[in-house]
Scaffold this motif. Structure first.
Motif, mmCIF file in Angstrom:
data_model
loop_
_atom_site.group_PDB
_atom_site.id
_atom_site.type_symbol
_atom_site.label_atom_id
_atom_site.label_comp_id
_atom_site.label_asym_id
_atom_site.label_seq_id
_atom_site.Cartn_x
_atom_site.Cartn_y
_atom_site.Cartn_z
ATOM 1 N N MET A 1 11.684 19.531 -9.955
ATOM 2 C CA MET A 1 12.011 18.817 -8.711
ATOM 3 C C MET A 1 10.470 17.080 -8.839
ATOM 4 S SD MET A 1 11.455 19.649 -5.374
ATOM 5 C CE MET A 1 11.820 18.816 -3.973
ATOM 6 N N VAL A 2 10.896 15.663 -8.359
ATOM 7 C CA VAL A 2 10.213 14.408 -8.394
ATOM 8 C C VAL A 2 8.654 14.950 -7.567
ATOM 9 C CG1 VAL A 2 10.417 12.230 -8.598
ATOM 10 C CG2 VAL A 2 11.953 13.338 -9.619
ATOM 11 N N GLU A 3 7.690 15.119 -7.911
ATOM 12 C CA GLU A 3 6.423 15.306 -6.695
ATOM 13 C C GLU A 3 6.449 13.447 -6.068
ATOM 14 O OE1 GLU A 3 2.448 15.158 -7.342
ATOM 15 O OE2 GLU A 3 2.829 16.496 -7.778
ATOM 16 N N THR A 4 6.622 13.735 -4.801
ATOM 17 C CA THR A 4 6.605 12.284 -4.058
ATOM 18 C C THR A 4 5.828 12.556 -2.808
ATOM 19 O OG1 THR A 4 8.462 13.168 -2.096
ATOM 20 C CG2 THR A 4 9.313 11.670 -4.319
ATOM 21 N N GLN A 5 5.374 11.297 -2.342
ATOM 22 C CA GLN A 5 4.249 10.768 -0.953
ATOM 23 C C GLN A 5 3.995 10.386 0.052
ATOM 24 O OE1 GLN A 5 -0.183 9.966 -2.751
ATOM 25 N NE2 GLN A 5 -0.936 9.328 -0.248
ATOM 26 N N SER A 6 4.841 11.138 0.829
ATOM 27 C CA SER A 6 5.149 9.695 1.758
ATOM 28 C C SER A 6 3.853 9.181 2.680
ATOM 29 C CB SER A 6 5.719 10.790 3.414
ATOM 30 O OG SER A 6 6.843 11.682 2.649
ATOM 31 N N ILE A 7 4.300 7.736 3.037
ATOM 32 C CA ILE A 7 3.089 7.027 3.293
ATOM 33 C C ILE A 7 3.856 7.136 4.644
ATOM 34 C CG2 ILE A 7 2.298 4.038 2.905
ATOM 35 C CD1 ILE A 7 1.890 6.667 1.267
ATOM 36 N N SER A 8 2.893 6.545 6.598
ATOM 37 C CA SER A 8 2.852 6.468 6.941
ATOM 38 C C SER A 8 2.151 5.590 7.484
ATOM 39 C CB SER A 8 3.509 7.619 7.752
ATOM 40 O OG SER A 8 4.133 7.261 9.155
ATOM 41 N N THR A 9 1.795 4.702 8.458
ATOM 42 C CA THR A 9 0.549 3.876 9.309
ATOM 43 C C THR A 9 1.558 3.623 10.819
ATOM 44 O OG1 THR A 9 -0.658 2.440 8.704
ATOM 45 C CG2 THR A 9 1.268 1.575 7.752
ATOM 46 N N PRO A 10 0.239 3.402 11.559
ATOM 47 C CA PRO A 10 0.517 3.174 12.791
ATOM 48 C C PRO A 10 0.766 1.317 12.886
ATOM 49 C CG PRO A 10 -1.421 4.193 12.515
ATOM 50 C CD PRO A 10 -0.588 4.381 11.371
ATOM 51 N N GLU A 11 0.788 1.358 12.057
ATOM 52 C CA GLU A 11 0.407 -0.812 11.152
ATOM 53 C C GLU A 11 1.641 -0.951 11.543
ATOM 54 O OE1 GLU A 11 -2.643 -1.758 12.536
ATOM 55 O OE2 GLU A 11 -3.066 -0.596 13.070
ATOM 56 N N ALA A 12 2.494 -0.515 11.313
ATOM 57 C CA ALA A 12 4.396 -0.385 11.023
ATOM 58 C C ALA A 12 4.842 0.025 12.348
ATOM 59 C CB ALA A 12 5.389 -0.263 9.334
ATOM 60 N N PRO A 13 5.649 -0.281 12.318
ATOM 61 C CA PRO A 13 6.873 0.375 13.756
ATOM 62 C C PRO A 13 7.354 2.315 12.954
ATOM 63 C CG PRO A 13 7.615 -1.655 13.385
ATOM 64 C CD PRO A 13 6.522 -1.904 11.898
ATOM 65 N N GLN A 14 7.353 2.868 13.762
ATOM 66 C CA GLN A 14 7.683 4.370 13.625
ATOM 67 C C GLN A 14 8.688 3.882 14.700
ATOM 68 O OE1 GLN A 14 4.999 6.583 12.535
ATOM 69 N NE2 GLN A 14 3.800 4.617 11.933
ATOM 70 N N ASN A 15 9.476 5.733 13.894
ATOM 71 C CA ASN A 15 10.586 5.481 14.568
ATOM 72 C C ASN A 15 11.417 7.478 14.530
ATOM 73 O OD1 ASN A 15 12.416 6.108 12.588
ATOM 74 N ND2 ASN A 15 12.184 4.328 12.424
ATOM 75 N N ASP A 16 12.371 7.562 15.938
ATOM 76 C CA ASP A 16 12.662 9.287 14.830
ATOM 77 C C ASP A 16 13.585 9.350 13.903
ATOM 78 O OD1 ASP A 16 14.570 8.531 16.837
ATOM 79 O OD2 ASP A 16 14.333 10.221 18.050
ATOM 80 N N ASN A 17 14.050 8.237 13.331
ATOM 81 C CA ASN A 17 15.104 8.453 12.181
ATOM 82 C C ASN A 17 14.892 9.304 11.293
ATOM 83 O OD1 ASN A 17 16.860 7.256 13.934
ATOM 84 N ND2 ASN A 17 15.860 5.384 13.793
ATOM 85 N N PRO A 18 15.916 9.884 10.368
ATOM 86 C CA PRO A 18 15.916 10.505 8.982
ATOM 87 C C PRO A 18 14.649 9.886 7.835
ATOM 88 C CG PRO A 18 17.654 11.022 9.401
ATOM 89 C CD PRO A 18 16.625 9.989 10.383
ATOM 90 N N TYR A 19 13.996 8.899 7.588
ATOM 91 C CA TYR A 19 13.096 8.164 6.258
ATOM 92 C C TYR A 19 11.718 7.370 7.081
ATOM 93 C CZ TYR A 19 13.701 4.289 9.281
ATOM 94 O OH TYR A 19 13.577 3.143 10.168
ATOM 95 N N SER A 20 11.088 7.742 5.345
ATOM 96 C CA SER A 20 9.625 7.620 5.474
ATOM 97 C C SER A 20 9.670 6.230 5.745
ATOM 98 C CB SER A 20 9.196 8.344 4.389
ATOM 99 O OG SER A 20 8.851 9.287 4.751
ATOM 100 N N GLN A 21 8.226 5.340 5.925
ATOM 101 C CA GLN A 21 8.422 4.383 6.002
ATOM 102 C C GLN A 21 7.938 4.022 4.239
ATOM 103 O OE1 GLN A 21 4.372 4.104 8.032
ATOM 104 N NE2 GLN A 21 5.489 3.315 10.246
ATOM 105 N N GLY A 22 7.589 4.309 3.456
ATOM 106 C CA GLY A 22 7.289 4.636 2.742
ATOM 107 C C GLY A 22 7.390 5.775 0.958
ATOM 108 N N VAL A 23 7.870 5.747 0.592
ATOM 109 C CA VAL A 23 7.927 6.978 -0.480
ATOM 110 C C VAL A 23 7.110 6.317 -1.996
ATOM 111 C CG1 VAL A 23 8.625 8.574 -1.422
ATOM 112 C CG2 VAL A 23 9.662 8.069 1.064
ATOM 113 N N ILE A 24 6.119 7.295 -2.255
ATOM 114 C CA ILE A 24 5.404 7.115 -3.930
ATOM 115 C C ILE A 24 6.272 7.849 -4.732
ATOM 116 C CG2 ILE A 24 3.158 7.020 -5.317
ATOM 117 C CD1 ILE A 24 1.751 6.057 -2.734
ATOM 118 N N VAL A 25 6.594 7.398 -5.667
ATOM 119 C CA VAL A 25 6.787 8.373 -7.260
ATOM 120 C C VAL A 25 6.567 7.243 -8.552
ATOM 121 C CG1 VAL A 25 9.064 7.539 -6.905
ATOM 122 C CG2 VAL A 25 8.894 9.676 -7.830
ATOM 123 N N ASP A 26 5.906 8.156 -9.175
ATOM 124 C CA ASP A 26 5.991 8.116 -10.108
ATOM 125 C C ASP A 26 4.878 6.711 -10.447
ATOM 126 O OD1 ASP A 26 6.461 10.515 -11.247
ATOM 127 O OD2 ASP A 26 8.630 9.477 -11.848
#
Length: 128
Positions: A1-26
């Protein structure tokens, strides 16, 4: 399985939809598409397409900076507009943020974007 890191900041719009603001992989950050929404009010900003494009890029920039990067690290964007007649003004504003050595880019006219916004941009960013 690929290791990922979710990125989130209050400096960008937040919502309750099922996705991350950003994801880091490799070493790549994949930034979700943002519309011209103020992170403070969660409302679409008023103004012409240039003002809206600025807000979109500032939202992307907040996620990129939270991940430890800068707009200079962006390698590809996809720009979605609901009216290709806005292309020149979007391009002018976009160029203010990506003026030297700009990233690869695709621009697509979409019939409709979430919340009926006129522009949305996502990005791929090289993160060290």
């Amino acid at each position: 399985m690929v290791e990922t890191q979710s990125i989130s900041t209050p400096e960008a719009p937040q919502n309750d939809n099922p996705y991350s603001q950003g994801v880091i992989v490799d070493g790549l950050l994949f930034v979700s598409g943002f519309g011209p929404v103020s992170p403070e009010t969660m409302e679409t900003v008023n103004g012409d397409i240039g003002i809206q494009t600025s807000r979109v890029i500032e939202n992307l920039q907040a996620v990129v900076e939270e991940a430890g990067g800068s707009l200079a690290d962006v390698v590809k964007t996809t720009v979605y507009v609901t009216d290709m007649a806005d292309y020149d003004q979007v391009n002018e504003t976009y160029g203010e943020y990506f003026d030297e050595d700009p990233p690869a880019r695709v621009c697509i006219e979409a019939a409709r974007l979430p919340d009926n916004v006129s522009v949305e941009i996502d990005a791929i960013v090289a993160i060290e």
